[in-house]
Design a protein around this motif. Structure first.
Motif, mmCIF file in Angstrom:
data_model
loop_
_atom_site.group_PDB
_atom_site.id
_atom_site.type_symbol
_atom_site.label_atom_id
_atom_site.label_comp_id
_atom_site.label_asym_id
_atom_site.label_seq_id
_atom_site.Cartn_x
_atom_site.Cartn_y
_atom_site.Cartn_z
ATOM 1 N N UNK A 91 0.881 -1.226 -0.001
ATOM 2 C CA UNK A 91 0.181 0.155 -0.134
ATOM 3 C C UNK A 91 0.826 1.593 -0.108
ATOM 4 N N UNK A 92 2.139 1.390 0.130
ATOM 5 C CA UNK A 92 3.280 1.950 -0.365
ATOM 6 C C UNK A 92 3.246 2.991 -0.761
ATOM 7 N N UNK A 93 3.267 4.636 -1.123
ATOM 8 C CA UNK A 93 3.004 5.319 -2.434
ATOM 9 C C UNK A 93 4.294 4.935 -3.261
ATOM 10 N N UNK A 94 4.964 4.936 -2.401
ATOM 11 C CA UNK A 94 6.829 5.139 -3.065
ATOM 12 C C UNK A 94 7.284 3.290 -3.300
ATOM 13 N N UNK A 95 6.481 2.585 -4.288
ATOM 14 C CA UNK A 95 6.636 1.378 -3.869
ATOM 15 C C UNK A 95 8.220 0.867 -3.967
ATOM 16 N N UNK A 125 11.054 2.458 -3.494
ATOM 17 C CA UNK A 125 11.530 2.824 -2.055
ATOM 18 C C UNK A 125 11.838 2.163 -1.615
ATOM 19 N N UNK A 126 10.492 1.570 -0.919
ATOM 20 C CA UNK A 126 10.118 0.823 0.904
ATOM 21 C C UNK A 126 10.254 -0.490 0.113
ATOM 22 N N UNK A 127 10.384 -1.178 -0.968
ATOM 23 C CA UNK A 127 10.901 -1.926 -1.409
ATOM 24 C C UNK A 127 12.356 -2.312 -0.996
ATOM 25 N N UNK A 128 13.194 -1.205 -1.257
ATOM 26 C CA UNK A 128 14.730 -1.095 -1.617
ATOM 27 C C UNK A 128 14.893 -1.128 0.232
ATOM 28 N N UNK A 129 14.213 -0.182 0.672
ATOM 29 C CA UNK A 129 14.631 -0.054 2.589
ATOM 30 C C UNK A 129 14.397 -1.178 3.384
ATOM 31 N N UNK A 130 13.008 -1.528 2.563
ATOM 32 C CA UNK A 130 12.612 -2.640 3.689
ATOM 33 C C UNK A 130 13.962 -4.414 3.206
ATOM 34 N N UNK A 131 13.721 -4.382 2.218
ATOM 35 C CA UNK A 131 15.088 -5.506 1.858
ATOM 36 C C UNK A 131 16.148 -5.278 2.229
ATOM 37 N N UNK A 132 16.583 -4.166 2.753
ATOM 38 C CA UNK A 132 17.453 -3.936 3.216
ATOM 39 C C UNK A 132 17.849 -4.000 5.134
ATOM 40 N N UNK A 133 16.150 -3.512 5.012
ATOM 41 C CA UNK A 133 16.307 -4.089 6.803
ATOM 42 C C UNK A 133 15.779 -5.569 6.220
ATOM 43 N N UNK A 134 15.291 -6.300 6.123
ATOM 44 C CA UNK A 134 15.047 -7.612 6.630
ATOM 45 C C UNK A 134 16.783 -8.018 6.362
ATOM 46 N N UNK A 135 17.172 -8.035 5.668
ATOM 47 C CA UNK A 135 18.636 -8.821 5.105
ATOM 48 C C UNK A 135 20.226 -8.487 6.288
ATOM 49 N N UNK A 136 19.049 -7.467 7.184
ATOM 50 C CA UNK A 136 19.752 -7.529 8.626
ATOM 51 C C UNK A 136 19.479 -7.743 9.682
ATOM 52 N N UNK A 137 17.862 -7.062 9.440
ATOM 53 C CA UNK A 137 17.431 -7.995 10.607
ATOM 54 C C UNK A 137 16.944 -9.421 11.189
ATOM 55 N N UNK A 138 16.693 -10.069 9.532
ATOM 56 C CA UNK A 138 16.471 -11.192 9.200
ATOM 57 C C UNK A 138 14.897 -11.554 9.437
ATOM 58 N N UNK A 139 13.917 -10.230 9.336
ATOM 59 C CA UNK A 139 12.471 -10.688 10.105
ATOM 60 C C UNK A 139 12.155 -9.144 9.708
#
Length: 95
Positions: free
Chosen positions: A47-51, A53-67
């Motif tokens: 539902x993000x307005x900036x898909x 950017x959201x995917x890039x930031x989320x992917x980085x966070x997920x790779x670091x945090x593993x969740x």
């Protein structure tokens, strides 16, 4: 003499094969976690307005945090590492 050369060659081959198996398992587990991040971030950013950017930031966070927290927003308490990650400017990095 020939027996000892054969034994050394067999040990070297065994060590090499063991290294290949371990490398294959590492690549598979990294692929599996990246695949899980992709699907989790797709759900998080749907539902993000900036898909992009959201995917890039989320992917980085997920790779670091593993969740990735469930839902499209909030629920950061489900993944404290995800919640605490910030940008250089002090804003939350993870969507």
């Amino acid at each position: 003499m020939a027996t000892s050369k054969f034994l050394v060659a067999a040990l070297l081959l065994s060590a090499f094969l063991l290294q290949l198996v371990q490398a294959d398992q590492t690549v598979y587990s990294e692929f599996r976690s990246l695949h899980n991040c992709a699907s989790a971030c797709a759900a998080r950013c749907r539902l993000a307005s900036r898909q992009k950017m959201c995917h890039r930031a989320c992917g980085t966070c997920c790779a670091r945090c593993n969740c990735v927290p469930p839902g499209t927003s909030g629920n950061q308490e489900m993944c404290p590492c995800y919640y605490k990650m910030t940008t250089h400017g002090g804003r939350r990095k993870c969507p």
